[in-house]
Design a protein around this motif. Structure first.
Motif, PDB file in Angstrom:
ATOM      1  N   TYR A  97       4.046  38.760  64.848  1.00  0.00           N
ATOM      2  CA  TYR A  97       2.331  39.657  64.818  1.00  0.00           C
ATOM      3  C   TYR A  97       2.728  41.150  66.191  1.00  0.00           C
ATOM      4  O   TYR A  97       1.696  41.493  65.168  1.00  0.00           O
ATOM      5  CB  TYR A  97       1.514  38.512  65.562  1.00  0.00           C
ATOM      6  CG  TYR A  97       0.127  38.101  66.301  1.00  0.00           C
ATOM      7  CD1 TYR A  97      -0.466  38.950  65.203  1.00  0.00           C
ATOM      8  CD2 TYR A  97      -0.008  39.130  67.789  1.00  0.00           C
ATOM      9  CE1 TYR A  97      -2.139  38.456  65.302  1.00  0.00           C
ATOM     10  CE2 TYR A  97      -1.362  39.442  67.696  1.00  0.00           C
ATOM     11  CZ  TYR A  97      -2.270  39.276  66.405  1.00  0.00           C
ATOM     12  OH  TYR A  97      -3.601  39.494  67.196  1.00  0.00           O
ATOM     13  N   ARG A 154       1.265  44.693  64.348  1.00  0.00           N
ATOM     14  CA  ARG A 154      -0.061  44.901  64.694  1.00  0.00           C
ATOM     15  C   ARG A 154       0.480  46.880  64.913  1.00  0.00           C
ATOM     16  O   ARG A 154      -0.795  47.657  65.269  1.00  0.00           O
ATOM     17  CB  ARG A 154      -0.948  44.132  66.593  1.00  0.00           C
ATOM     18  CG  ARG A 154      -1.378  42.930  65.716  1.00  0.00           C
ATOM     19  CD  ARG A 154      -2.370  42.500  66.984  1.00  0.00           C
ATOM     20  NE  ARG A 154      -3.431  43.612  67.596  1.00  0.00           N
ATOM     21  CZ  ARG A 154      -4.953  43.609  67.111  1.00  0.00           C
ATOM     22  NH1 ARG A 154      -5.015  42.454  65.492  1.00  0.00           N
ATOM     23  NH2 ARG A 154      -5.526  44.838  67.354  1.00  0.00           N
ATOM     24  N   MET A 183      -3.836  42.843  58.832  1.00  0.00           N
ATOM     25  CA  MET A 183      -3.922  41.867  59.657  1.00  0.00           C
ATOM     26  C   MET A 183      -4.386  40.770  59.003  1.00  0.00           C
ATOM     27  O   MET A 183      -4.124  39.397  59.039  1.00  0.00           O
ATOM     28  CB  MET A 183      -3.869  41.883  60.953  1.00  0.00           C
ATOM     29  CG  MET A 183      -3.568  43.221  61.689  1.00  0.00           C
ATOM     30  SD  MET A 183      -1.794  42.625  62.273  1.00  0.00           S
ATOM     31  CE  MET A 183      -1.838  41.762  63.064  1.00  0.00           C
ATOM     32  N   ALA A 184      -4.502  40.770  58.210  1.00  0.00           N
ATOM     33  CA  ALA A 184      -5.396  39.362  57.289  1.00  0.00           C
ATOM     34  C   ALA A 184      -4.703  38.334  56.885  1.00  0.00           C
ATOM     35  O   ALA A 184      -4.389  37.374  57.653  1.00  0.00           O
ATOM     36  CB  ALA A 184      -5.868  39.450  56.240  1.00  0.00           C
ATOM     37  N   VAL A 215      -1.354  37.963  57.996  1.00  0.00           N
ATOM     38  CA  VAL A 215      -1.122  37.993  59.984  1.00  0.00           C
ATOM     39  C   VAL A 215      -1.976  37.201  60.606  1.00  0.00           C
ATOM     40  O   VAL A 215      -1.138  36.212  60.956  1.00  0.00           O
ATOM     41  CB  VAL A 215      -0.435  39.195  60.510  1.00  0.00           C
ATOM     42  CG1 VAL A 215       0.060  39.031  61.555  1.00  0.00           C
ATOM     43  CG2 VAL A 215       0.462  39.928  59.282  1.00  0.00           C
ATOM     44  N   ASN A 216      -2.956  37.300  60.397  1.00  0.00           N
ATOM     45  CA  ASN A 216      -3.803  36.261  61.301  1.00  0.00           C
ATOM     46  C   ASN A 216      -3.473  34.700  60.875  1.00  0.00           C
ATOM     47  O   ASN A 216      -3.602  33.561  61.425  1.00  0.00           O
ATOM     48  CB  ASN A 216      -5.093  37.012  61.685  1.00  0.00           C
ATOM     49  CG  ASN A 216      -5.365  38.419  62.830  1.00  0.00           C
ATOM     50  OD1 ASN A 216      -4.493  38.084  63.320  1.00  0.00           O
ATOM     51  ND2 ASN A 216      -5.913  38.912  62.011  1.00  0.00           N
ATOM     52  N   ARG A 217      -3.870  35.055  59.530  1.00  0.00           N
ATOM     53  CA  ARG A 217      -4.232  33.225  59.141  1.00  0.00           C
ATOM     54  C   ARG A 217      -2.550  33.119  59.637  1.00  0.00           C
ATOM     55  O   ARG A 217      -2.359  31.402  59.210  1.00  0.00           O
ATOM     56  CB  ARG A 217      -3.923  33.262  56.835  1.00  0.00           C
ATOM     57  CG  ARG A 217      -5.451  33.690  57.111  1.00  0.00           C
ATOM     58  CD  ARG A 217      -5.439  33.651  55.436  1.00  0.00           C
ATOM     59  NE  ARG A 217      -4.735  34.307  54.443  1.00  0.00           N
ATOM     60  CZ  ARG A 217      -5.029  35.399  54.098  1.00  0.00           C
ATOM     61  NH1 ARG A 217      -6.365  36.722  54.575  1.00  0.00           N
ATOM     62  NH2 ARG A 217      -4.306  36.183  53.710  1.00  0.00           N
ATOM     63  N   MET A 251      -0.780  33.272  62.057  1.00  0.00           N
ATOM     64  CA  MET A 251      -0.564  33.035  63.568  1.00  0.00           C
ATOM     65  C   MET A 251      -1.470  31.448  63.507  1.00  0.00           C
ATOM     66  O   MET A 251      -1.609  30.290  64.431  1.00  0.00           O
ATOM     67  CB  MET A 251      -0.817  34.217  64.332  1.00  0.00           C
ATOM     68  CG  MET A 251      -0.247  34.947  64.096  1.00  0.00           C
ATOM     69  SD  MET A 251       1.536  34.684  64.578  1.00  0.00           S
ATOM     70  CE  MET A 251       1.248  34.248  66.578  1.00  0.00           C
ATOM     71  N   GLY A 252      -2.384  31.705  62.497  1.00  0.00           N
ATOM     72  CA  GLY A 252      -3.265  30.238  63.504  1.00  0.00           C
ATOM     73  C   GLY A 252      -3.257  29.701  62.690  1.00  0.00           C
ATOM     74  O   GLY A 252      -2.854  28.900  63.791  1.00  0.00           O
TER      75      GLY A 252
END
Length: 311
Positions: free
Chosen positions: A219, A223, A229-230, A232-234, A236-237
């Motif tokens: 992550y 960044r 990051m879409a 990547v954020n999913r 990490m969620g």
């Protein structure tokens, strides 16, 4: 008047006649010594000198660029081999799993709390509090055996899939040495947090802490690169959801510890100033984390052995 023509020979092979010069140093070179260049040919020494002057490509963290994630492959193999070994000899888990402190009676049984007062004979302390500090790392290469229920094979499968998918990306972004340090320190961070907050009698195994550290680095590095990051954020969620769900199944302390240490080290790697100070900052971050984890573990062990154990 006759004149003899001068015979020229290769500077590296005097017995070989030649008529071609190196376009850089102008020494005569034979076909075996010719190295193709943009203009003419170069001798081997000039090629080496030119290679030294070329700036070597570096990763975002300043590591050497490689195309093969060797460390990831080695870690994957070590985890699988350790799993096969514990299937053949299950006692390996008892000896090398992460355990804070456990009382062992003269009969070889484990005791805790008031039950230990009914044991006739001396009790000894087993685990990190008993001087077995290696458990803080060896436990990260063991997994639940298939003989311990359906979670056994699922445990190592999930961790190895995550390591395979994340490790190959993060290693190429960091370089081999930095990635290896991040993995091991994340595993150590998970063990320390478990030592501090978990039941000291509880044993724990698995590469999850180290994998969570690699995920945190994944992550941070994306960044730092300004990537989209879409996705990547999913990811990490889902990872954080796994952390919450795992609280009732496995050691959430190990997962959280690995995540925090991996994230902190990745920040030091990615945002260290470029130039001569970069390596110093990164080494300092690694050393600082090692000292912090060591002191935290030592304080907790002192607490356990200084009166926390029901001896």
């Amino acid at each position: 008047m006759d004149s003899e023509s001068t015979v020229t020979t290769c500077y590296r092979h005097p017995a070989v006649e030649c008529h071609v010069r190196c376009t850089r140093c102008e020494r005569f070179i034979c076909p075996d010594c010719m190295r193709e260049a943009s203009v003419g040919h170069h001798c081997p020494e000039c090629v080496k000198e030119g290679a030294r002057s070329v700036r070597q490509a570096r990763t975002i963290a300043g590591g050497r660029v490689s195309t093969t994630p060797v460390v990831t492959y080695v870690l994957f193999a070590l985890n699988v081999l350790a799993y096969l070994a514990e299937v053949v000899r299950p006692e390996i888990v008892d000896r090398f799993a992460m355990v804070g402190a456990r009382l062992v009676g003269p009969d070889g049984g484990y005791y805790a709390g008031e039950g230990s007062h009914f044991v006739f004979g001396p009790l000894r302390v087993e685990g990190v509090a008993g001087g077995e500090w290696e458990r803080m790392l060896t436990g990260a290469f063991l997994h639940v055996s298939p003989f311990e229920g359906t979670f056994g094979i699922l445990h190592i499968t999930m961790n190895m899939i995550a390591l395979w998918q994340l490790g190959r990306v993060v290693e190429l972004m960091l370089g081999r040495v930095r990635f290896a340090l991040l993995y091991l320190l994340s595993a150590l961070g998970g063990s320390v947090l478990q030592l501090v907050f978990d039941d000291p009698w509880q044993s724990s195994v698995g590469a999850s802490g180290a994998v969570f550290g690699v995920a945190a680095a994944y992550y941070v590095l994306h960044r730092r690169l300004g990537a989209d990051m879409a996705s990547v954020n999913r990811f990490m969620g889902l990872l954080l959801l796994w952390l919450v769900v795992s609280a009732g199944l496995t050691s959430w302390q190990g997962h959280l510890g690995g995540l925090l240490v991996g994230g902190a080290l990745a920040l030091a790697y990615a945002y260290a100033p470029r130039g001569g100070r970069r390596v110093a900052v990164q080494v300092g971050a690694c050393a600082g984390l090692v000292v912090l984890l060591a002191v935290t573990a030592a304080v907790k062990v002192s607490e356990l052995t200084g009166g926390g154990l029901p001896l």
